[in-house]
Scaffold this motif. Sequence first.
Motif, mmCIF file in Angstrom:
data_model
loop_
_atom_site.group_PDB
_atom_site.id
_atom_site.type_symbol
_atom_site.label_atom_id
_atom_site.label_comp_id
_atom_site.label_asym_id
_atom_site.label_seq_id
_atom_site.Cartn_x
_atom_site.Cartn_y
_atom_site.Cartn_z
ATOM 1 N N ASP A 202 0.854 -1.186 0.000
ATOM 2 C CA ASP A 202 0.000 0.000 0.000
ATOM 3 C C ASP A 202 0.897 1.245 0.000
ATOM 4 O OD1 ASP A 202 -1.811 2.027 0.365
ATOM 5 O OD2 ASP A 202 -2.931 1.033 1.965
ATOM 6 N N LEU A 203 1.243 1.707 -1.188
ATOM 7 C CA LEU A 203 2.193 2.813 -1.314
ATOM 8 C C LEU A 203 1.659 4.104 -0.707
ATOM 9 C CD1 LEU A 203 3.511 2.198 -4.928
ATOM 10 C CD2 LEU A 203 4.737 1.850 -2.798
ATOM 11 N N GLU A 204 0.356 4.329 -0.863
ATOM 12 C CA GLU A 204 -0.223 5.560 -0.318
ATOM 13 C C GLU A 204 -0.053 5.608 1.191
ATOM 14 O OE1 GLU A 204 -4.354 8.159 -0.621
ATOM 15 O OE2 GLU A 204 -4.389 5.993 -0.886
ATOM 16 N N ALA A 205 -0.285 4.466 1.853
ATOM 17 C CA ALA A 205 -0.133 4.417 3.313
ATOM 18 C C ALA A 205 1.336 4.542 3.712
ATOM 19 C CB ALA A 205 -0.712 3.106 3.851
ATOM 20 N N LEU A 206 2.235 3.883 2.983
ATOM 21 C CA LEU A 206 3.661 3.960 3.302
ATOM 22 C C LEU A 206 4.186 5.387 3.171
ATOM 23 C CD1 LEU A 206 5.052 0.734 1.555
ATOM 24 C CD2 LEU A 206 4.883 1.161 4.009
ATOM 25 N N VAL A 207 3.806 6.052 2.084
ATOM 26 C CA VAL A 207 4.244 7.435 1.882
ATOM 27 C C VAL A 207 3.630 8.342 2.939
ATOM 28 C CG1 VAL A 207 4.135 9.416 0.319
ATOM 29 C CG2 VAL A 207 4.664 7.153 -0.580
ATOM 30 N N GLY A 208 2.336 8.126 3.235
ATOM 31 C CA GLY A 208 1.655 8.961 4.218
ATOM 32 C C GLY A 208 2.257 8.841 5.605
ATOM 33 N N ILE A 209 2.525 7.623 6.051
ATOM 34 C CA ILE A 209 3.084 7.413 7.395
ATOM 35 C C ILE A 209 4.521 7.933 7.473
ATOM 36 C CG2 ILE A 209 3.805 5.641 9.037
ATOM 37 C CD1 ILE A 209 1.358 4.006 8.154
ATOM 38 N N THR A 210 5.328 7.652 6.447
ATOM 39 C CA THR A 210 6.709 8.140 6.441
ATOM 40 C C THR A 210 6.747 9.658 6.478
ATOM 41 O OG1 THR A 210 7.437 6.206 5.176
ATOM 42 C CG2 THR A 210 8.889 8.125 5.180
ATOM 43 N N GLY A 211 5.903 10.287 5.668
ATOM 44 C CA GLY A 211 5.880 11.749 5.643
ATOM 45 C C GLY A 211 5.331 12.349 6.919
ATOM 46 N N ALA A 212 4.274 11.728 7.474
ATOM 47 C CA ALA A 212 3.610 12.301 8.644
ATOM 48 C C ALA A 212 4.482 12.247 9.886
ATOM 49 C CB ALA A 212 2.289 11.573 8.895
ATOM 50 N N TYR A 213 5.294 11.223 10.032
ATOM 51 C CA TYR A 213 6.093 11.069 11.253
ATOM 52 C C TYR A 213 7.554 11.487 11.037
ATOM 53 C CZ TYR A 213 2.088 8.848 13.416
ATOM 54 O OH TYR A 213 0.848 8.612 13.941
ATOM 55 N N ALA A 214 8.330 10.669 10.334
ATOM 56 C CA ALA A 214 9.734 11.033 10.113
ATOM 57 C C ALA A 214 9.861 12.307 9.291
ATOM 58 C CB ALA A 214 10.457 9.882 9.418
ATOM 59 N N GLY A 215 8.971 12.475 8.300
ATOM 60 C CA GLY A 215 9.014 13.673 7.475
ATOM 61 C C GLY A 215 8.748 14.934 8.268
ATOM 62 N N THR A 216 7.824 14.865 9.223
ATOM 63 C CA THR A 216 7.553 16.023 10.072
ATOM 64 C C THR A 216 8.779 16.401 10.890
ATOM 65 O OG1 THR A 216 5.195 15.512 10.213
ATOM 66 C CG2 THR A 216 6.119 16.871 11.966
ATOM 67 N N GLY A 217 9.493 15.393 11.379
ATOM 68 C CA GLY A 217 10.702 15.673 12.145
ATOM 69 C C GLY A 217 11.775 16.348 11.308
ATOM 70 N N ILE A 218 12.012 15.823 10.097
ATOM 71 C CA ILE A 218 13.084 16.358 9.260
ATOM 72 C C ILE A 218 12.704 17.695 8.643
ATOM 73 C CG2 ILE A 218 14.442 15.928 7.170
ATOM 74 C CD1 ILE A 218 14.204 12.944 7.799
ATOM 75 N N GLN A 219 11.438 17.849 8.262
ATOM 76 C CA GLN A 219 11.032 19.058 7.551
ATOM 77 C C GLN A 219 10.656 20.213 8.469
ATOM 78 O OE1 GLN A 219 7.871 20.212 4.010
ATOM 79 N NE2 GLN A 219 8.739 18.183 4.118
ATOM 80 N N TYR A 220 10.204 19.919 9.689
ATOM 81 C CA TYR A 220 9.734 20.973 10.581
ATOM 82 C C TYR A 220 10.573 21.087 11.858
ATOM 83 C CZ TYR A 220 5.564 20.825 7.622
ATOM 84 O OH TYR A 220 4.707 20.857 6.551
ATOM 85 N N ILE A 221 10.615 20.013 12.633
ATOM 86 C CA ILE A 221 11.176 20.084 13.983
ATOM 87 C C ILE A 221 12.684 20.326 13.958
ATOM 88 C CG2 ILE A 221 11.497 18.811 16.137
ATOM 89 C CD1 ILE A 221 8.846 17.377 15.549
ATOM 90 N N ILE A 222 13.419 19.542 13.182
ATOM 91 C CA ILE A 222 14.884 19.685 13.160
ATOM 92 C C ILE A 222 15.319 21.048 12.628
ATOM 93 C CG2 ILE A 222 16.995 18.800 12.089
ATOM 94 C CD1 ILE A 222 15.817 15.986 12.365
ATOM 95 N N PRO A 223 14.787 21.533 11.489
ATOM 96 C CA PRO A 223 15.199 22.880 11.039
ATOM 97 C C PRO A 223 14.886 23.972 12.048
ATOM 98 C CG PRO A 223 14.158 21.696 9.238
ATOM 99 C CD PRO A 223 13.949 20.878 10.472
ATOM 100 N N ALA A 224 13.722 23.876 12.719
ATOM 101 C CA ALA A 224 13.349 24.904 13.694
ATOM 102 C C ALA A 224 14.335 24.932 14.864
ATOM 103 C CB ALA A 224 11.931 24.661 14.200
#
Length: 473
Positions: free
Chosen positions: A394-416
């Motif tokens: 289920d690629l949609e779920a894999l992309v969604g979960i990866t982006g929502a959790y690890a992606g949030t950390g790399i794109q928002y939390i770490i840069p801030a």
Amino acid sequence: MFNLIVGTGALTMPKAFAAAGWVVSVSLITFLAFMSFMTTTFVIEAMAAANAQLRWKRREQEEVNDSDSNSDYSDDDDVIRGRYEPVETRPILSVQRAANIDHFDIVERVEMGQMASMFFNKVGVNMFYICIIVYLYGDLAIYAAAVPVSLTEVACGNHSCSAGRVKYNDTDSCWGSVRRKDAYRVFLAIFTLLLGPFTFFNAQKTKYLQILTSLMRWIAFTMMIILALIRIGTGHSEGHPSVAQISGVPNLFGVCVYSFMCQHSLPSLVTPISNKQRMSALVMADYILILCFYSLLSLTAIFCFDSSLLRDMYTLNFTDNCDVLSIPVLRYFLGLFPVFTISTNFPIIAVTLRNNWKTLFHRDGGTYPWVVDRIVFPLITLVPPVIVAFCTHDLEALVGITGAYAGTGIQYIIPAFLVYFSRRHLEPVLGRDAVNKHRSPFHHTFWVWFVILWATFCLMFVTANIVLTDGKS
């Protein structure tokens, strides 16, 4: 930056658009593009601060070495030897030399891991590497599933131009008694055996492969947009997307965050640029272009095709529908396009993940035994994503979960946190009057905490949705 960001995430975006409704999707992706642009400027500012700190430390070390080399002679000896220089002039000359140097010039490539080591404490550094590792695992799982899915659709699909409105199940037949699910796992095994060994070595000299995949990416995406526009323009479109569906928002959020991911690669992109005076304007133009591209690709998709028939990989909608594309060679090209592009990226991502594991457990002065270095680290890199891809495609779920959790950390939390602690770190060293010429337009502390609060809210929202959805099912 466009070639870096636009990739696998773009192929899963049309289905996520259809699930959330086109008005909600356009609004959310526009806001997330703005947020990603903001954190990109945070990383660029942190890169400039890291360069300033390295330059300052190097200058201090040079002064220490100079003082050590001159410590053998007293001032009286200098007068006798005719080398006396008034003490008052030394700091003035030193200050004048320093004044001609812009400490915040980005001339050295400082990766995010190095910045984390400079500005975070030990716990922060470990959390950074864990976040990167989780994201890379998600990346590899998506790649490991996307290639077999594409191969299965091409090998098992009906290319007789009569299957455009058919949606297959995993239990449907592929070759005689072989189910599509079995064929997917066979292709996964072949993919692992062919590309897995690269994890045990270093991926080098991939320049021409990257150029080729970029060219193929441009051709494929342009073809899909033009074909969808032609079908819509001739009145043969089947899509009637809803305006808004809140239930599809959490997954759309994850897909969009994943699709805008570039912060971890900024040092390699920004450092080689010779003229960095208008960096913010250049980055903004890139984000506007990417936003327009994603919106055009997704909107043409959801108005061209029936939303219920949109595939996880958008390219697969063109492989068995002759109403859209009647040329067999081009249908096979679009169907196999993810196979070519992802196969070139998989070894690079795998080697990057392996090296991050080594860095996380590295101790100063220590070395790893041969078995751990050459066998254990590659195996813990390769095995988990393959297991995930074996269990689900289920690629949609894999992309969604990866982006929502690890992606949030790399794109928002770490840069801030990087930009926040870099400012605090350099203020005592360079003083409050020092101006970072690469300072983010969003330099007020309010924006840093806004990003942190936004990331926290998104994580809570996505988690609550997953829990409630699982509870209902």
